[in-house]
Design a protein around this motif. Sequence first.
Motif, short mmCIF file in Angstrom:
data_model
loop_
_atom_site.label_atom_id
_atom_site.label_comp_id
_atom_site.label_asym_id
_atom_site.label_seq_id
_atom_site.Cartn_x
_atom_site.Cartn_y
_atom_site.Cartn_z
N ARG A 1 1.37 4.02 -2.95
CA ARG A 1 1.10 5.61 -2.63
C ARG A 1 2.16 6.46 -3.22
NH1 ARG A 1 -0.80 4.76 3.44
NH2 ARG A 1 -0.07 7.20 3.64
N ASP B 1 0.73 -1.11 0.07
CA ASP B 1 0.07 -0.11 0.00
C ASP B 1 0.94 1.39 0.10
OD1 ASP B 1 -2.54 1.59 0.49
OD2 ASP B 1 -1.63 1.83 2.40
N TYR B 2 1.79 1.43 0.66
CA TYR B 2 2.59 2.46 1.05
C TYR B 2 3.78 2.67 -0.45
CZ TYR B 2 1.71 3.33 5.97
OH TYR B 2 1.06 3.49 7.20
#
Length: 333
Positions: free
Chosen positions: A237, A233-234
């Motif tokens: 992003r 996820d990071y």
Amino acid sequence: MTTLTDSINQFEDYRLEEKALTLIEPCFCITLFTNETVTKEHAPESLLTPYRIFLEDFGDQTGWILYDGNQSDGVKITAKNRQVPDEWLANPKSRVKNNTIVDLYSGVNKRERRLPRLEWEYDKANPELNRPSRSYYRLALPLSWLAAQGIKGGEAYLARITGDYPLSWGYAGLALNYDAGEVVCRKDLLGYIGSWIERHPGIMSPNPRIEALWSSTISGLIGIGWITLLGLDYCQRMGGVAALAQKMASLSGVEVTPFNERGAMLRIGDAPLLGDVMKNDSLDSYRDVGQVLQPLHQISERLATDYLHVRGIEDEDAGKKWFNRFFVSKEEN
């Protein structure tokens, strides 16, 4: 250029002993954070992956375990109590109702927290307080272990210990290992820790529990290390591994590589650095990486209204400065 051997030899001098016991021990730390939430219906076995692998690799070197937040000290490890985390995760009522904590460590007695060591906490969500769940692992390994592994061995172990763990983000670098219960009762030990982390920006957080709290609150990263890990996820992003590598391309000595399930691993140079603000070395290379990762670091806005305690640093403004040390320009800090 500072070599891995140089860094290890320098940091070894920060050991503090008293009456034949080691109170504060320099170490190589691996700290992992997850925003994964356990429910009655959802209890991923992967949450225990670092714990199980640590037991495989270092279980015969640890002698004590603390597994209850009401304990002041650990007890001798047995086949039964080493299963406490598995029993907690397997019990729907327990894992929803109770927080859990595990501290595995070596030492000549239960009061001495020696390396190798693993700390794991999972704190359940509290909807009434609008507080999400939070969890972290910290592995504290001897500097001699890092010297034997080298860069590539260390990176390979990061992949092994993380495995299928639902990683949000994490870091690896130099840290001080100690017994928190002993330190918080003694101003001299708090002062010892505070003086070194304020002087050397490359020493990692002395209290990952605070980092876990705020990481889950802002769904962002709180710091970076010699090696910084971004979960799927990071990483997404930031645009993915390729985009992240492109953003870092102009930074000398920074390597970006894929990491476990489409995440990313960022390493700054060939050795973890301490830095020294008394010698005007605030680790510009770390700050350069922090500037790129700024979109994931949302703590600065919260620092304007909320107080984040840094163990060993009593002054509130100094604490804010420490949390932001790699995420604002040199002029701002």
